[in-house]
Design an enzyme around this catalytic site. Structure first.
Site, mmCIF file in Angstrom:
data_model
loop_
_atom_site.group_PDB
_atom_site.id
_atom_site.type_symbol
_atom_site.label_atom_id
_atom_site.label_comp_id
_atom_site.label_asym_id
_atom_site.label_seq_id
_atom_site.Cartn_x
_atom_site.Cartn_y
_atom_site.Cartn_z
ATOM 1 C CB CYS A 3 -0.872 -0.034 1.239
ATOM 2 S SG CYS A 3 -1.658 -1.639 1.432
ATOM 3 N NE ARG A 17 3.876 1.987 -2.045
ATOM 4 C CZ ARG A 17 4.994 1.305 -1.818
ATOM 5 N NH1 ARG A 17 6.064 1.578 -2.531
ATOM 6 N NH2 ARG A 17 5.028 0.364 -0.911
ATOM 7 C CD1 TRP A 28 -2.657 -3.655 -5.813
ATOM 8 C CD2 TRP A 28 -1.970 -5.297 -4.487
ATOM 9 N NE1 TRP A 28 -2.422 -4.759 -6.594
ATOM 10 C CE2 TRP A 28 -2.005 -5.785 -5.800
ATOM 11 C CE3 TRP A 28 -1.568 -6.163 -3.475
ATOM 12 C CZ2 TRP A 28 -1.649 -7.088 -6.141
ATOM 13 C CZ3 TRP A 28 -1.205 -7.460 -3.818
ATOM 14 C CH2 TRP A 28 -1.257 -7.908 -5.136
ATOM 15 C CG ASN A 44 2.619 -1.630 2.882
ATOM 16 O OD1 ASN A 44 2.043 -2.677 2.599
ATOM 17 N ND2 ASN A 44 3.562 -1.110 2.127
ATOM 18 C CE LYS A 54 7.219 -3.461 -19.271
ATOM 19 N NZ LYS A 54 7.761 -4.509 -18.562
ATOM 20 C CD GLU A 85 4.054 -5.345 -16.775
ATOM 21 O OE1 GLU A 85 3.839 -5.322 -15.562
ATOM 22 O OE2 GLU A 85 5.168 -5.200 -17.268
#
Ligand code: AGP
Length: 621
Positions: A9, A34, A81, A107, A498, A501
């Site tokens: 996070c 993030r 996250w 976090n 690449k 993602e």
């Protein structure tokens, strides 16, 4: 019982003489790469907490905050996250303790979460969320209620709570009874302090506060800090004094802005000539026949004794390790092994005593890579790090290393950091090679090629419109194979990563010849192939593979070196790149695959800088 971990996070904190809310919201906006499942802030306004949390993007939080008058000169903020379980407002941070005395952003992962929660429930504590972080807030309140030392009651309550927990944390805590004080602590999840004039900042990474100060202090594991507007103190959890190391950030806030580009990723792709200059600056010998590195902390004699290198990393950084393997084995004649960091830490690899271990990590905070580094250190190996963040955990834990100087990389997909890493790998191959069998003349040619590289990259970037047109033709495909031989095989892997993602298109990278041994079953008019075919001495072999693919009605895109125009008649789309020193071909060939993936993702309407499910720095296992 499903419970929710806090994890990779973003954390921001402020205590000072300005209104905290805008500083917190600006910081969260910069931290959003993030993690962006939910976000929240808490301030102390006239002795009372003001807490606001929203699911989704930071923008939702900002809109809600703008409808409220949230005062206070001290506050904390968090972008989340999720690793387990639902994303919801009640699981968003900050979390408050049951009687509202404490508010925390966290976090990391509290491993003894459940037993601690049972302990607190049995003592009358209640919970509103399923998070491990809320347990921490209540545990601090539990110790606060028992603490006799009135002067340091807040600090000691946090220390005692942290003695109780197992796991990882980067956290910032506020207490309504101590409105001018923030307590901050870290274990395995990065936390830094920003030192201002009459104000102090806290963040999980520097991009959140660089606009306010470039004077920072990184907390080390098991350290705890007390911040007030005018001062800060750091001790161990056992109140032992620590050496405070102040760093000055080597980049400015404008480096972390988009500067007119549609996405950070595109900006960072076009920044690569400058990033490569920065990676090479001051790192060539006076006679320009080799490279030099100031941070390895190893003498030439020690480096001559090295008889094996082991490279560990994750993701794109792991692909950079593969490039390093090809280059160092070819130019320095030293055996190189490459391991996924997450695999190395458990594999117990039998390594020679003169093995030198390298880790590569843009963020310097990837937990798997950090764990591999610690495993190598436990076995007594000398460890070196190639990383982009000054003072990051991996930079501080390794025995030495090489900073990339790429500047902040905000886009989740790594671009300029990757090419800087493989440029440094090439320089390392040169440096080690010139200590062994590489001649002065070869060294001169190698350095000249490196020196010309930024201009070469500019020439490839100038083809971006052509690559955009090619990408549009393939944007709706569901599958794609990337194929390359030798040092182009890792670039095939990078092209596939690449594309995966940022465009969510299924894609795989393979050694070109290996395609015959299975993947060719996938080849059809629906599965185009992207060939990396820059090496002249094996061009005929690549053309043979291209023809095998074309005979099965697949479309073919190829990257080849200028002078290989003949390839044009075998492919549907050809991108010619300058014919450079073989050691630098991987860097040059990377630019087209980055641009291709970027434009495919753009045509597919993807959120390029914040791809679904991803985060910039993976600080969980
Ligand atoms: C790269 O495009 C990915 N976002 C990811 O694989 C990344 O390379 C990996 O998580 C390693 O990160 P690091 O370099 O910060 O350690």
């Amino acid at each position: 019982m499903l419970f929710i971990y806090a994890s990779m996070c973003g954390i921001i904190g402020y205590v000072g003489n300005k209104s905290a809310v805008q500083i917190l919201l600006d910081g969260l906006t910069r931290l959003e790469y993030r993690g962006y499942d939910s976000a929240g802030i808490a301030t102390i306004d006239n002795g009372q907490f003001r807490v606001l949390r929203k699911v989704g993007r930071v923008e939702n939080l900002i809109n809600a905050a703008n409808q409220r008058n949230i005062g206070g000169y001290i506050g904390i903020g968090h972008t989340r996250w999720a690793t387990h379980g639902v994303v919801s407002e009640k699981n968003a941070h900050p979390h408050c303790s049951v009687h509202g005395l404490f508010s925390i952003v966290h976090n990391g992962v509290i491993e003894n979460y459940e037993s601690t929660k049972e302990f607190l429930l049995s003592r009358g504590f209640t919970f509103e969320s399923e998070t491990d972080s809320e347990v921490l807030a209540n545990l601090i309140e539990y110790h606060f209620n028992k603490e006799q030392d009135s002067e340091n009651k807040f600090l000691k309550s946090v220390q005692k709570a942290l003695f109780h927990v197992r796991g990882t944390y980067g956290l910032a805590v506020l207490c309504e009874d101590y409105p001018g004080e923030m307590i901050v602590a870290r274990k395995s999840s990065p936390i830094l302090l920003g030192i201002g004039s009459g104000e102090m900042f806290v963040a999980s990474d520097a991009s959140a506060i660089v606009q306010h100060t470039r004077d920072i202090v990184y907390l080390n594991d098991r350290e705890i800090a007390r911040l007030t507007p005018l001062d800060f103190s750091i001790t161990t959890l056992h109140n032992e004094n620590v050496d405070v190391v102040k760093c000055e950030l080597d980049w400015h806030v404008e480096d972390a802005n988009r500067e007119g580009y549609e996405h950070y990723m595109l900006k960072e792709i076009f920044e690569q000539p400058r990033a490569l200059e920065n990676a090479m600056r001051g790192r060539f010998s006076d006679d320009l026949s080799t490279a030099k590195f100031g941070g390895l902390r190893m003498t030439t004699r020690e480096l001559r004794q090295v008889d094996r290198l082991l490279f560990c990393a994750c993701g794109t950084a792991w692909i950079a390790c593969l490039v390093a393997e090809y280059l160092i084995e070819k130019y320095a004649r030293i055996p190189v092994e490459v391991e996924y960091a997450s695999e190395f830490r458990y594999r117990n690899s039998p390594l020679d005593k003169n093995t030198l271990v390298f880790v590569i990590s843009q963020s310097g905070e990837t937990l798997d890579t950090m764990a591999a580094l610690q495993e190598a250190k436990r076995k007594g190996f000398r460890t070196l790090a190639i990383t982009n963040v000054v003072g990051s955990t991996i930079a501080r834990e390794s025995d030495g290393g090489i900073y990339q100087h790429s500047g902040p990389e905000i886009g989740v997909a790594s671009t300029k950091a990757f090419t800087a890493q493989i440029c440094i790998a090439a320089m390392l191959a040169l440096y080690l090679g010139r200590m062994r069998d590489m001649s002065f003349e070869e060294g001169i040619l190698f350095v000249k090629a490196l020196d010309d590289l930024p201009g070469i990259i500019e020439r490839v970037l100038a083809q971006s419109e052509k690559i955009e047109k090619i990408a549009e033709k393939y944007a709706q495909c569901d599958d794609m194979l990337f194929l390359g031989r030798q040092a182009m095989f890792p670039i095939a892997l990078e092209g596939a990563l690449k594309l995966k993602e940022i465009s969510y298109m299924h894609s795989e990278g393979y050694p070109a010849a290996e395609m015959k041994h299975g993947p060719i079953a996938l080849i059809s008019e629906k599965c185009p192939c992207f060939f990396l075919a820059t090496q002249g001495h094996i061009l005929a072999k690549n053309i043979a593979n291209i023809q095998e693919v074309r005979s099965r009605h697949a479309r073919v895109i190829a990257v080849a070196a200028e002078g290989s125009e003949l390839v044009d008649k075998f492919v549907d789309d050809l991108i010619l790149v300058p014919d450079v020193h073989p050691a630098l071909q991987p860097i040059v060939a990377t630019i087209p695959v980055q641009l291709f993936a970027y434009y495919i993702a753009k045509f597919r309407g993807c959120d390029i800088d914040k791809p679904r499910n991803l985060a910039k720095s993976v600080t969980v296992e």
